[in-house]
Write a protein that holds these residues in place. Structure first.
Motif, mmCIF file in Angstrom:
data_model
loop_
_atom_site.group_PDB
_atom_site.id
_atom_site.type_symbol
_atom_site.label_atom_id
_atom_site.label_comp_id
_atom_site.label_asym_id
_atom_site.label_seq_id
_atom_site.Cartn_x
_atom_site.Cartn_y
_atom_site.Cartn_z
ATOM 1 N N GLU A 351 -12.083 -8.192 6.942
ATOM 2 C CA GLU A 351 -13.155 -7.671 7.773
ATOM 3 C C GLU A 351 -12.524 -6.611 8.243
ATOM 4 O O GLU A 351 -13.656 -5.669 8.715
ATOM 5 C CB GLU A 351 -13.687 -8.904 8.089
ATOM 6 C CG GLU A 351 -14.350 -9.911 7.410
ATOM 7 C CD GLU A 351 -15.131 -10.989 7.401
ATOM 8 O OE1 GLU A 351 -15.359 -10.880 9.157
ATOM 9 O OE2 GLU A 351 -15.747 -11.652 6.885
ATOM 10 N N MET A 352 -11.803 -6.818 9.374
ATOM 11 C CA MET A 352 -11.333 -5.646 10.320
ATOM 12 C C MET A 352 -11.142 -4.657 9.949
ATOM 13 O O MET A 352 -11.431 -3.648 10.043
ATOM 14 C CB MET A 352 -10.539 -6.523 11.249
ATOM 15 C CG MET A 352 -10.026 -5.932 12.420
ATOM 16 S SD MET A 352 -8.999 -6.573 13.414
ATOM 17 C CE MET A 352 -7.061 -6.146 11.988
ATOM 18 N N ILE A 353 -10.322 -4.181 9.377
ATOM 19 C CA ILE A 353 -9.308 -2.732 8.370
ATOM 20 C C ILE A 353 -10.941 -2.781 7.440
ATOM 21 O O ILE A 353 -11.005 -1.071 7.239
ATOM 22 C CB ILE A 353 -8.034 -3.351 7.965
ATOM 23 C CG1 ILE A 353 -8.287 -4.537 5.860
ATOM 24 C CG2 ILE A 353 -7.213 -3.707 8.250
ATOM 25 C CD1 ILE A 353 -7.513 -4.665 5.109
ATOM 26 N N THR A 354 -11.590 -3.108 6.493
ATOM 27 C CA THR A 354 -13.034 -2.756 6.086
ATOM 28 C C THR A 354 -13.783 -2.123 6.952
ATOM 29 O O THR A 354 -13.512 -0.891 6.731
ATOM 30 C CB THR A 354 -13.805 -3.838 5.005
ATOM 31 O OG1 THR A 354 -12.138 -4.438 4.379
ATOM 32 C CG2 THR A 354 -14.849 -2.940 4.073
ATOM 33 N N ASP A 355 -13.883 -3.076 7.799
ATOM 34 C CA ASP A 355 -14.822 -2.620 8.961
ATOM 35 C C ASP A 355 -14.556 -1.484 9.911
ATOM 36 O O ASP A 355 -14.988 -0.331 10.138
ATOM 37 C CB ASP A 355 -15.205 -3.408 9.946
ATOM 38 C CG ASP A 355 -15.770 -4.560 9.121
ATOM 39 O OD1 ASP A 355 -16.963 -4.344 8.766
ATOM 40 O OD2 ASP A 355 -16.723 -5.498 9.970
ATOM 41 N N ARG A 356 -13.063 -1.151 10.111
ATOM 42 C CA ARG A 356 -12.689 0.139 11.130
ATOM 43 C C ARG A 356 -12.499 1.264 9.237
ATOM 44 O O ARG A 356 -12.997 1.880 10.154
ATOM 45 C CB ARG A 356 -11.379 0.246 10.782
ATOM 46 C CG ARG A 356 -11.130 -1.187 11.841
ATOM 47 C CD ARG A 356 -8.951 -1.523 12.544
ATOM 48 N NE ARG A 356 -9.002 -1.994 14.040
ATOM 49 C CZ ARG A 356 -7.942 -2.401 14.618
ATOM 50 N NH1 ARG A 356 -6.853 -2.293 13.575
ATOM 51 N NH2 ARG A 356 -7.416 -3.014 15.635
ATOM 52 N N ALA A 357 -12.247 1.240 8.487
ATOM 53 C CA ALA A 357 -12.284 1.978 7.609
ATOM 54 C C ALA A 357 -13.604 2.906 7.486
ATOM 55 O O ALA A 357 -14.073 3.420 7.886
ATOM 56 C CB ALA A 357 -12.157 1.508 6.087
ATOM 57 N N THR A 358 -14.695 1.460 7.364
ATOM 58 C CA THR A 358 -15.957 2.280 7.777
ATOM 59 C C THR A 358 -16.977 2.623 9.292
ATOM 60 O O THR A 358 -17.168 3.770 8.435
ATOM 61 C CB THR A 358 -17.420 0.913 7.635
ATOM 62 O OG1 THR A 358 -16.532 -0.274 6.677
ATOM 63 C CG2 THR A 358 -18.453 1.075 7.471
ATOM 64 N N VAL A 359 -16.060 2.519 10.004
ATOM 65 C CA VAL A 359 -16.195 2.957 11.398
ATOM 66 C C VAL A 359 -16.016 5.047 11.724
ATOM 67 O O VAL A 359 -16.476 5.611 11.659
ATOM 68 C CB VAL A 359 -15.751 2.707 12.663
ATOM 69 C CG1 VAL A 359 -15.743 3.761 13.780
ATOM 70 C CG2 VAL A 359 -16.213 1.034 12.619
ATOM 71 N N VAL A 360 -14.592 5.528 10.174
ATOM 72 C CA VAL A 360 -14.509 6.068 10.014
ATOM 73 C C VAL A 360 -14.917 6.849 8.946
ATOM 74 O O VAL A 360 -15.115 7.902 9.778
ATOM 75 C CB VAL A 360 -12.890 6.429 9.942
ATOM 76 C CG1 VAL A 360 -12.064 7.725 9.296
ATOM 77 C CG2 VAL A 360 -11.577 5.693 10.682
ATOM 78 N N SER A 361 -15.291 6.959 8.580
ATOM 79 C CA SER A 361 -16.502 7.275 7.447
ATOM 80 C C SER A 361 -17.556 7.398 7.880
ATOM 81 O O SER A 361 -18.484 8.669 7.238
ATOM 82 C CB SER A 361 -16.324 6.151 6.199
ATOM 83 O OG SER A 361 -16.841 5.550 6.005
ATOM 84 N N GLU A 362 -18.486 6.276 8.338
ATOM 85 C CA GLU A 362 -19.590 6.088 9.040
ATOM 86 C C GLU A 362 -20.059 7.907 10.385
ATOM 87 O O GLU A 362 -20.634 8.765 10.959
ATOM 88 C CB GLU A 362 -20.148 4.839 9.721
ATOM 89 C CG GLU A 362 -20.920 4.812 7.951
ATOM 90 C CD GLU A 362 -21.671 4.642 7.340
ATOM 91 O OE1 GLU A 362 -22.345 5.620 7.875
ATOM 92 O OE2 GLU A 362 -21.582 4.337 5.985
ATOM 93 N N GLU A 363 -18.704 7.288 10.716
ATOM 94 C CA GLU A 363 -18.577 8.380 11.840
ATOM 95 C C GLU A 363 -18.730 10.251 11.074
ATOM 96 O O GLU A 363 -19.285 10.934 12.308
ATOM 97 C CB GLU A 363 -17.391 8.485 12.960
ATOM 98 C CG GLU A 363 -17.140 7.545 13.939
ATOM 99 C CD GLU A 363 -16.183 7.330 14.490
ATOM 100 O OE1 GLU A 363 -14.551 7.934 14.194
ATOM 101 O OE2 GLU A 363 -16.020 6.867 15.438
ATOM 102 N N ASP A 364 -18.141 10.427 10.585
ATOM 103 C CA ASP A 364 -18.100 11.564 9.706
ATOM 104 C C ASP A 364 -19.496 12.210 8.781
ATOM 105 O O ASP A 364 -20.145 13.208 8.790
ATOM 106 C CB ASP A 364 -17.162 11.325 7.552
ATOM 107 C CG ASP A 364 -16.003 11.497 9.195
ATOM 108 O OD1 ASP A 364 -15.617 12.238 10.114
ATOM 109 O OD2 ASP A 364 -14.268 11.078 8.095
#
Length: 538
Positions: A351-364
């Motif tokens: 969940e942590m690494i998935t949410d971190r990846a989601t943060v990066v993509s959602e910032e873009d």
């Protein structure tokens, strides 16, 4: 329009590096420290652990002497015939005082096993306290992140309403000028009404999160600073698994609980062993009134008692079998706890690494959506975009900002969940320097209360002759060549079942007293309409 608002929203996104900080802003460390000191749940668990400490003291009392004092007084008046006839009343009174002391010399190892079991119980209780603390701290992190998330979402919805209100004003002006239709105005007004509904929901959700914060932390939230990265996060998941193997409180509790039940097997076996005790009594007997102490008779006795159980009606053997099975259950429970711990680590890590990846993509996504909205708004002002186009662009940006805010929140909460599964979500790790409750100190305060100088000698003798655990029930594993298949059965429903249009409203006959009651030792047979297992069936 809206760039200033967007900058304000970006400033409160969780973990974004800026926030609603002020001179008296509250940090996550403040919230954790306050909850750690004031939580009723944690304080209650500490009191229960202190009560558990006393069982260790009570167990050690089996090696210590007991002393009792007993004082009795007796008065009697009875008729007595005289020599020359007549009856007289004879009165007598006596007093007696006895002081008795009993010192166990050997309990068959029962006290030694009980002491080991209670010591393990205390250690298991400390792991329960650790698990309670981890749950509390995870709740603190969650409500802290919830409040910050909902504050950011409220700003997003407020800005959304402000932008749409501006679009409504602009569309109404254009409608008067004949540049747009009444339908265009209605479109923007409809979206504004929907956004106001979202704003109301966001306001309500923020108040719910604030009340949750007050219940967990112990005070209402003020201005909350952005939380830092949780300390102690592992570099890779294998490291997290290794830490959980040794530090997960639930797993450690299961392991120590097995040690306690193993000691109770020895305690049950000790019931068949002899016991040896020394008894000493001193007593005084004489006339109670008038009291003359020098006339009292003194009696002193000392007795050594050796007791060997011969037959207990099967109770001792039953207790041994019961304690062995309970130990077997606890040994199996270790594996169940280990699997749950590994599942928690795996789930928290993913969940942590998935949410971190989601943060990066959602910032873009937010940056792209912001450019899309700005361009659409500029083109709308010169008549190159319709009202629908700007509504779509606005809602696309709002949706991206909401998703990014939730992703920041979820990523941070996942960090706490991972640390909790590892056994590292404790105040001593995340808030170093804060006053920490020490259960060992509380135990040390009571562990030796009531002890006597010769207790160690008696304990050594009892431990020397203590019984072992003996044979335990092996834990079976499935056969390697087992190929399980579902049993064949005829489908009684059929392809076209009729609907249930009538429901019985009266009790079904013969249900108050079953015709075939369940009894202990009765084997359960499969239904008659089920065919036996066919290993050769496809």
């Amino acid at each position: 329009m809206g760039r200033g608002w967007r900058a304000a929203i970006g400033a409160v996104l969780i973990c974004s590096g800026a926030g609603l900080a002020s001179a008296q802003a509250e940090t996550l460390a403040d919230a954790i420290a306050l909850a750690y000191q004031s939580s009723p749940t944690l304080q209650q668990q500490r009191a229960q652990l202190r009560a558990l400490d006393e069982t260790y003291v009570q167990a050690r009392a089996g090696w210590r002497p007991t002393a009792t004092a007993q004082v009795t007084g007796n008065y009697a008046k009875s008729p007595q015939a005289g020599i020359f006839g007549g009856v007289s009343q004879v009165e007598s009174n006596t007093g007696e005082g006895v002081l008795g002391v009993t010192q166990p010399l050997y309990t068959g190892g029962r006290t030694a096993a009980e002491v080991r079991a209670t010591q393990a119980d205390v250690l298991a209780g400390r792991q329960t306290l650790r698990a309670t603390e981890a749950t509390l701290l995870q709740n603190v992190v969650t409500v802290y992140a919830d409040v910050r998330r909902d504050q950011a979402l409220l700003l997003i919805h407020e800005h959304d309403v402000a932008v749409l209100q501006g679009e409504v004003d602009d569309s109404q002006a254009r409608f008067k000028a004949g540049e747009v239709t009444a339908t265009d105005v209605a479109q923007v007004q409809t979206q504004l009404a929907q956004s106001r509904t979202g704003l109301t929901a966001a306001q309500g959700q923020l108040q719910v999160s604030r009340s949750n914060y007050a219940a967990i932390v112990g005070q209402n939230p003020g201005s909350l600073e952005p939380p830092p990265t949780m300390p102690g996060l592992p570099a890779d998941v294998d490291k997290a698994f290794d830490i959980a193997e040794t530090d997960n409180p639930t797993l450690r509790q299961a392991q120590i609980t097995e040690e306690a039940s193993r000691a109770r097997v020895a305690e049950a076996r000790a019931a068949n062993r002899p016991t040896l005790s020394l008894n000493a009594n001193i007593g005084y007997t004489g006339v109670l009134t008038p009291f003359r102490g020098y006339d009292y008779d003194r009696a002193v006795s000392a007795t050594a008692t050796l007791t060997q159980p011969i037959f207990a009606g099967g109770v001792n053997s039953s207790n041994i079998r019961r304690s062995i099975e309970l130990n077997t259950s606890d040994r199996i429970g270790i594996e169940a706890a280990r699997r749950n711990a590994m599942q928690g680590v795996s789930q928290g890590w993913n969940e942590m690494i998935t949410d971190r990846a989601t943060v990066v993509s959602e910032e873009d996504h937010v940056n792209t959506a912001r450019s899309y909205f700005s361009g659409t708004q500029a083109e709308y002002t010169v008549g190159q975009r319709s009202t629908l186009d700007i509504i779509v662009a606005e809602q696309s940006l709002v949706g991206a900002e909401i998703t990014l805010t939730n992703a920041h929140h979820d990523a941070y909460v996942a960090q706490a969940a991972l640390l909790g599964a590892m056994g590292r979500l404790e105040a001593r790790y995340v808030v170093p320097g804060a006053p920490i409750y020490d259960p060992a100190a509380s135990f040390a305060n009571v562990a030796h209360k009531g002890s006597v100088p010769w207790e160690g000698l008696v304990a050594a003798l009892d431990n020397l002759g203590a019984p072992g655990v003996g044979e335990t029930v092996p834990i079976s594993a499935p056969a390697a060549d087992l190929t399980p298949r579902l049993a064949r059965a005829v489908d009684p429903v059929g392809a076209h079942p009729a609907p249930a249009t009538v429901v019985p409203t009266a009790p079904v006959p013969n249900t108050t007293s079953p015709q075939t009651p369940d009894t202990l030792g009765q084997h359960v047979s499969p239904p008659q309409d089920s065919a036996p297992l066919d290993r050769n069936a496809p």
